[in-house]
Design a protein around this motif. Structure first.
Motif, PDB file in Angstrom:
ATOM      1  N   GLY A  14      42.982  25.158  38.616  1.00 30.04           N
ATOM      2  CA  GLY A  14      42.488  24.533  39.840  1.00 30.04           C
ATOM      3  C   GLY A  14      43.561  23.765  40.586  1.00 30.04           C
ATOM      4  N   LEU A  15      44.514  23.235  39.864  1.00 32.02           N
ATOM      5  CA  LEU A  15      45.580  22.451  40.473  1.00 32.02           C
ATOM      6  C   LEU A  15      46.675  23.323  41.073  1.00 32.02           C
ATOM      7  CD1 LEU A  15      46.477  19.508  40.869  1.00 32.02           C
ATOM      8  CD2 LEU A  15      47.644  19.657  38.678  1.00 32.02           C
ATOM      9  N   PHE A  16      46.983  24.458  40.456  1.00 32.46           N
ATOM     10  CA  PHE A  16      48.155  25.236  40.868  1.00 32.46           C
ATOM     11  C   PHE A  16      47.866  26.602  41.482  1.00 32.46           C
ATOM     12  CE2 PHE A  16      49.875  22.429  37.519  1.00 32.46           C
ATOM     13  CZ  PHE A  16      50.786  21.740  38.310  1.00 32.46           C
ATOM     14  N   SER A  17      46.618  26.997  41.599  1.00 31.01           N
ATOM     15  CA  SER A  17      46.356  28.320  42.178  1.00 31.01           C
ATOM     16  C   SER A  17      46.035  28.196  43.662  1.00 31.01           C
ATOM     17  CB  SER A  17      45.217  29.018  41.435  1.00 31.01           C
ATOM     18  OG  SER A  17      44.041  28.270  41.530  1.00 31.01           O
ATOM     19  N   PHE A  18      47.029  28.458  44.472  1.00 27.08           N
ATOM     20  CA  PHE A  18      46.874  28.446  45.920  1.00 27.08           C
ATOM     21  C   PHE A  18      46.647  29.874  46.388  1.00 27.08           C
ATOM     22  CE2 PHE A  18      49.424  24.711  45.035  1.00 27.08           C
ATOM     23  CZ  PHE A  18      48.813  23.752  45.815  1.00 27.08           C
ATOM     24  N   GLY A  19      45.749  30.061  47.341  1.00 21.56           N
ATOM     25  CA  GLY A  19      45.567  31.385  47.923  1.00 21.56           C
ATOM     26  C   GLY A  19      44.234  32.021  47.608  1.00 21.56           C
ATOM     27  N   GLY A  20      43.286  31.279  47.104  1.00 14.59           N
ATOM     28  CA  GLY A  20      41.967  31.852  46.862  1.00 14.59           C
ATOM     29  C   GLY A  20      41.755  32.262  45.425  1.00 14.59           C
ATOM     30  N   GLY A  21      40.593  32.862  45.192  1.00 15.22           N
ATOM     31  CA  GLY A  21      40.163  33.209  43.846  1.00 15.22           C
ATOM     32  C   GLY A  21      41.054  34.186  43.127  1.00 15.22           C
ATOM     33  N   TYR A  22      41.609  35.151  43.863  1.00 19.14           N
ATOM     34  CA  TYR A  22      42.457  36.143  43.201  1.00 19.14           C
ATOM     35  C   TYR A  22      43.777  35.539  42.739  1.00 19.14           C
ATOM     36  CZ  TYR A  22      39.058  39.489  44.806  1.00 19.14           C
ATOM     37  OH  TYR A  22      37.896  40.163  45.010  1.00 19.14           O
ATOM     38  N   ALA A  23      44.159  34.416  43.309  1.00 20.10           N
ATOM     39  CA  ALA A  23      45.383  33.742  42.886  1.00 20.10           C
ATOM     40  C   ALA A  23      45.223  33.112  41.503  1.00 20.10           C
ATOM     41  CB  ALA A  23      45.788  32.678  43.900  1.00 20.10           C
ATOM     42  N   THR A  24      43.990  33.004  41.023  1.00 22.63           N
ATOM     43  CA  THR A  24      43.771  32.459  39.679  1.00 22.63           C
ATOM     44  C   THR A  24      44.065  33.495  38.596  1.00 22.63           C
ATOM     45  OG1 THR A  24      41.431  33.077  39.605  1.00 22.63           O
ATOM     46  CG2 THR A  24      41.952  30.914  40.518  1.00 22.63           C
ATOM     47  N   LEU A  25      44.114  34.762  38.964  1.00 20.19           N
ATOM     48  CA  LEU A  25      44.232  35.820  37.958  1.00 20.19           C
ATOM     49  C   LEU A  25      45.509  35.782  37.122  1.00 20.19           C
ATOM     50  CD1 LEU A  25      42.508  38.754  39.800  1.00 20.19           C
ATOM     51  CD2 LEU A  25      41.640  37.384  37.935  1.00 20.19           C
ATOM     52  N   PRO A  26      46.677  35.485  37.695  1.00 17.60           N
ATOM     53  CA  PRO A  26      47.845  35.391  36.805  1.00 17.60           C
ATOM     54  C   PRO A  26      47.662  34.335  35.699  1.00 17.60           C
ATOM     55  CG  PRO A  26      48.571  35.482  39.073  1.00 17.60           C
ATOM     56  CD  PRO A  26      47.069  35.346  39.095  1.00 17.60           C
ATOM     57  N   PHE A  27      47.039  33.224  36.050  1.00 19.50           N
ATOM     58  CA  PHE A  27      46.775  32.185  35.062  1.00 19.50           C
ATOM     59  C   PHE A  27      45.779  32.681  34.010  1.00 19.50           C
ATOM     60  CE2 PHE A  27      47.915  29.855  38.938  1.00 19.50           C
ATOM     61  CZ  PHE A  27      48.924  29.029  38.464  1.00 19.50           C
ATOM     62  N   LEU A  28      44.754  33.410  34.464  1.00 23.15           N
ATOM     63  CA  LEU A  28      43.749  33.922  33.536  1.00 23.15           C
ATOM     64  C   LEU A  28      44.320  34.993  32.610  1.00 23.15           C
ATOM     65  CD1 LEU A  28      40.763  34.010  36.012  1.00 23.15           C
ATOM     66  CD2 LEU A  28      40.970  32.530  34.015  1.00 23.15           C
ATOM     67  N   TYR A  29      45.190  35.853  33.152  1.00 25.46           N
ATOM     68  CA  TYR A  29      45.846  36.844  32.291  1.00 25.46           C
ATOM     69  C   TYR A  29      46.703  36.140  31.235  1.00 25.46           C
ATOM     70  CZ  TYR A  29      44.517  41.051  34.827  1.00 25.46           C
ATOM     71  OH  TYR A  29      43.817  42.085  35.374  1.00 25.46           O
ATOM     72  N   HIS A  30      47.409  35.105  31.664  1.00 27.66           N
ATOM     73  CA  HIS A  30      48.216  34.337  30.711  1.00 27.66           C
ATOM     74  C   HIS A  30      47.320  33.706  29.643  1.00 27.66           C
ATOM     75  CE1 HIS A  30      51.384  31.768  29.157  1.00 27.66           C
ATOM     76  NE2 HIS A  30      50.572  30.737  29.307  1.00 27.66           N
ATOM     77  N   MET A  31      46.188  33.162  30.068  1.00 28.31           N
ATOM     78  CA  MET A  31      45.255  32.528  29.139  1.00 28.31           C
ATOM     79  C   MET A  31      44.723  33.556  28.129  1.00 28.31           C
ATOM     80  SD  MET A  31      41.824  30.347  30.109  1.00 28.31           S
ATOM     81  CE  MET A  31      42.575  29.778  31.602  1.00 28.31           C
ATOM     82  N   SER A  32      44.450  34.775  28.608  1.00 29.25           N
ATOM     83  CA  SER A  32      43.933  35.792  27.686  1.00 29.25           C
ATOM     84  C   SER A  32      44.989  36.200  26.664  1.00 29.25           C
ATOM     85  CB  SER A  32      43.425  37.011  28.454  1.00 29.25           C
ATOM     86  OG  SER A  32      44.486  37.807  28.913  1.00 29.25           O
ATOM     87  N   GLU A  33      46.254  36.198  27.073  1.00 24.19           N
ATOM     88  CA  GLU A  33      47.330  36.558  26.149  1.00 24.19           C
ATOM     89  C   GLU A  33      47.615  35.448  25.147  1.00 24.19           C
ATOM     90  OE1 GLU A  33      50.505  37.484  28.821  1.00 24.19           O
ATOM     91  OE2 GLU A  33      49.544  39.342  29.502  1.00 24.19           O
ATOM     92  N   VAL A  34      47.560  34.203  25.601  1.00 25.04           N
ATOM     93  CA  VAL A  34      47.909  33.076  24.727  1.00 25.04           C
ATOM     94  C   VAL A  34      46.776  32.736  23.762  1.00 25.04           C
ATOM     95  CG1 VAL A  34      48.434  30.605  24.709  1.00 25.04           C
ATOM     96  CG2 VAL A  34      49.573  32.095  26.341  1.00 25.04           C
ATOM     97  N   TYR A  35      45.547  32.638  24.275  1.00 23.62           N
ATOM     98  CA  TYR A  35      44.434  32.178  23.450  1.00 23.62           C
ATOM     99  C   TYR A  35      43.561  33.310  22.913  1.00 23.62           C
ATOM    100  CZ  TYR A  35      45.724  27.694  25.440  1.00 23.62           C
ATOM    101  OH  TYR A  35      46.413  26.590  25.824  1.00 23.62           O
ATOM    102  N   GLY A  36      43.586  34.467  23.562  1.00 21.79           N
ATOM    103  CA  GLY A  36      42.762  35.584  23.105  1.00 21.79           C
ATOM    104  C   GLY A  36      41.271  35.356  23.279  1.00 21.79           C
ATOM    105  N   TRP A  37      40.886  34.481  24.206  1.00 20.48           N
ATOM    106  CA  TRP A  37      39.477  34.195  24.425  1.00 20.48           C
ATOM    107  C   TRP A  37      38.745  35.401  25.022  1.00 20.48           C
ATOM    108  CZ3 TRP A  37      40.824  28.927  27.026  1.00 20.48           C
ATOM    109  CH2 TRP A  37      41.040  27.965  26.033  1.00 20.48           C
ATOM    110  N   PHE A  38      39.468  36.207  25.775  1.00 21.11           N
ATOM    111  CA  PHE A  38      38.919  37.423  26.368  1.00 21.11           C
ATOM    112  C   PHE A  38      40.080  38.377  26.591  1.00 21.11           C
ATOM    113  CE2 PHE A  38      39.209  33.868  29.331  1.00 21.11           C
ATOM    114  CZ  PHE A  38      40.212  34.292  30.185  1.00 21.11           C
TER     115      PHE A  38
END
Length: 190
Positions: A14-38
């Motif tokens: 929420g703090l670093f994703s500028f540019g709308g909802g699709y801008a959150t995806l790089p963070f979410l992909y990183h989260m999936s690789e690091v934590y394996g939550w999904f």
């Protein structure tokens, strides 16, 4: 501990994703690789559902990802954590924007953020294309047999129509969803 990590990660998004909802995806992909939550496939599915459900895409993806990770409480944590930084940022900026709206420093920062957001969105689009159409995870795995020709044809048709005929993106999402269902379950109707 999972709830604290979930809050921290989505607050960071929420703090670093500028540019709308699709801008959150790089963070979410990183989260999936690091934590394996999904998995990245589950993330693509969350994105598809979030794109056609009412509300902001980023918020919908956070809600789905939080639910997938830790149930209803995880969904609440992720949704609130992704919203709060923007809420406070807007409160802060709205107070200062009138004062600094002609500032060359602020204008140069905003000018610089545009291509950064565009590059992040292009990277996400490319990754989604590879996962949806080409079916491989890295370039060393690429072989021509991995291309899903039905998905590629659907991609090309929708790309041409969206460039030629400027309509609401929901029309293309609905058409893509219907075509995907028919292509996937077409053998049942024959």
């Amino acid at each position: 501990m999972t709830f604290l990590l979930l809050c921290f990660e989505f607050a960071k998004i929420g703090l670093f994703s500028f540019g709308g909802g699709y801008a959150t995806l790089p963070f979410l992909y990183h989260m999936s690789e690091v934590y394996g939550w999904f998995s990245s496939k589950e993330l693509s599915q969350m994105l598809a559902v979030s794109s056609i459900t009412p509300g902001p895409v980023g918020l919908n993806v956070a809600t789905f990802a939080g639910f997938k990770t830790a149930g209803i409480l995880g969904s609440f944590c992720a949704t609130m954590s992704i919203m709060l930084p923007s809420f406070f940022f807007v409160l802060l900026v709205s107070k200062m924007l009138k004062k600094f709206k002609d500032s060359p420093v602020l204008n140069s920062i905003m000018y610089t953020l545009r291509p950064v957001c565009a590059a992040m969105l292009a990277a996400v689009a490319f990754r989604l294309f590879l996962e949806s159409v080409v079916k491989f995870n890295n370039f060393s795995d690429f072989v021509f047999n991995n291309v899903d020709f039905k998905a590629f044809l659907l991609f090309v048709i929708l790309l041409i129509f969206s460039l030629k005929i400027k309509k609401d993106p929901l029309i293309y999402l609905a058409f893509g969803a219907i075509a995907g269902i028919l292509l996937h379950f077409g053998h049942l109707f024959a």
